[in-house]
Design a protein around this motif. Sequence first.
Motif, PDB file in Angstrom:
ATOM      1  N   ASN A 199     -64.495  -9.785 -15.418  1.00 28.11           N
ATOM      2  CA  ASN A 199     -64.784 -11.216 -15.614  1.00 28.11           C
ATOM      3  C   ASN A 199     -65.895 -11.746 -14.714  1.00 28.11           C
ATOM      4  N   GLY A 200     -66.928 -10.944 -14.509  1.00 20.29           N
ATOM      5  CA  GLY A 200     -68.121 -11.456 -13.857  1.00 20.29           C
ATOM      6  C   GLY A 200     -68.341 -11.048 -12.425  1.00 20.29           C
ATOM      7  N   TRP A 201     -67.393 -10.365 -11.811  1.00 16.94           N
ATOM      8  CA  TRP A 201     -67.547 -10.012 -10.399  1.00 16.94           C
ATOM      9  C   TRP A 201     -68.561  -8.883 -10.189  1.00 16.94           C
ATOM     10  N   LEU A 202     -68.992  -8.241 -11.248  1.00 13.56           N
ATOM     11  CA  LEU A 202     -69.963  -7.153 -11.118  1.00 13.56           C
ATOM     12  C   LEU A 202     -71.378  -7.682 -10.913  1.00 13.56           C
ATOM     13  N   LEU A 203     -71.803  -8.644 -11.774  1.00 14.03           N
ATOM     14  CA  LEU A 203     -73.176  -9.155 -11.707  1.00 14.03           C
ATOM     15  C   LEU A 203     -73.244 -10.676 -11.706  1.00 14.03           C
ATOM     16  N   ARG A 204     -72.558 -11.284 -12.644  1.00 13.91           N
ATOM     17  CA  ARG A 204     -72.777 -12.716 -12.881  1.00 13.91           C
ATOM     18  C   ARG A 204     -72.345 -13.588 -11.699  1.00 13.91           C
ATOM     19  N   HIS A 205     -71.163 -13.355 -11.168  1.00 18.73           N
ATOM     20  CA  HIS A 205     -70.713 -14.164 -10.027  1.00 18.73           C
ATOM     21  C   HIS A 205     -71.617 -14.000  -8.808  1.00 18.73           C
TER      22      HIS A 205
END
Length: 220
Positions: free
Chosen positions: A195-201
Amino acid sequence: LKRLKNIERNEKRLRSLGLDKPSRHMKTKRNGSKKKRKVPDSLPKRVLPPRKSRRIQGDSPDNEGISVYEPDLFVSTKPKRPRVPRPHRSMIPSPEVSEEHRKELAKVSSFLEDMEHFLRNVPHGRGQKVVSRDNCRSVMGQVRKLVLGIPITYRHWKKGVEFYVEGGTHLGTDFEALLEQAKEFEAQHGRDRGNGWLLRHPIQKLSYFQEYTLKTKVLS
């Protein structure tokens, strides 16, 4: 034979003492089992007092009831509290990052420690909140890779697929454009299941810290 003689001798001795008959004070053991209590075949029925409702007596009831649904009767008269919208990023005034600003921001070096302090202590983002210690550790791990230009891999991507920024990032980077690139990259190679912790966050947090630094160091 000797036992019988002893019994006969003892009986004679008791007769001579007048003890051969039971005393009237002695209780005799009852033979047979206890008498069971007789249960009557039928118990008397409980007689209830007659009901006195008007419907039972054939008269019209005092309350005719609601024959037609009337919405006004079910509407609460309690005043509603006005809804206060949560602050969205678009509602929070933020300075526009111009090219001149980016050049000044690019001069800010060794900002990772300041960014970690920002994430843990300065409310930011859509909900104007700080992040937990575990989330901060997760974000900063990815931020260091983006800043140093280290390729980011993911176990759900195909072998050899990597996301990286050539030369790394700095506070003068256009993080809005980088965020769009990350979304397109995930759409092509596989969405982040975390849910986004790889790139987006991490990229979004870099954008928030960029605005914070612009307000506190460049424009102040």
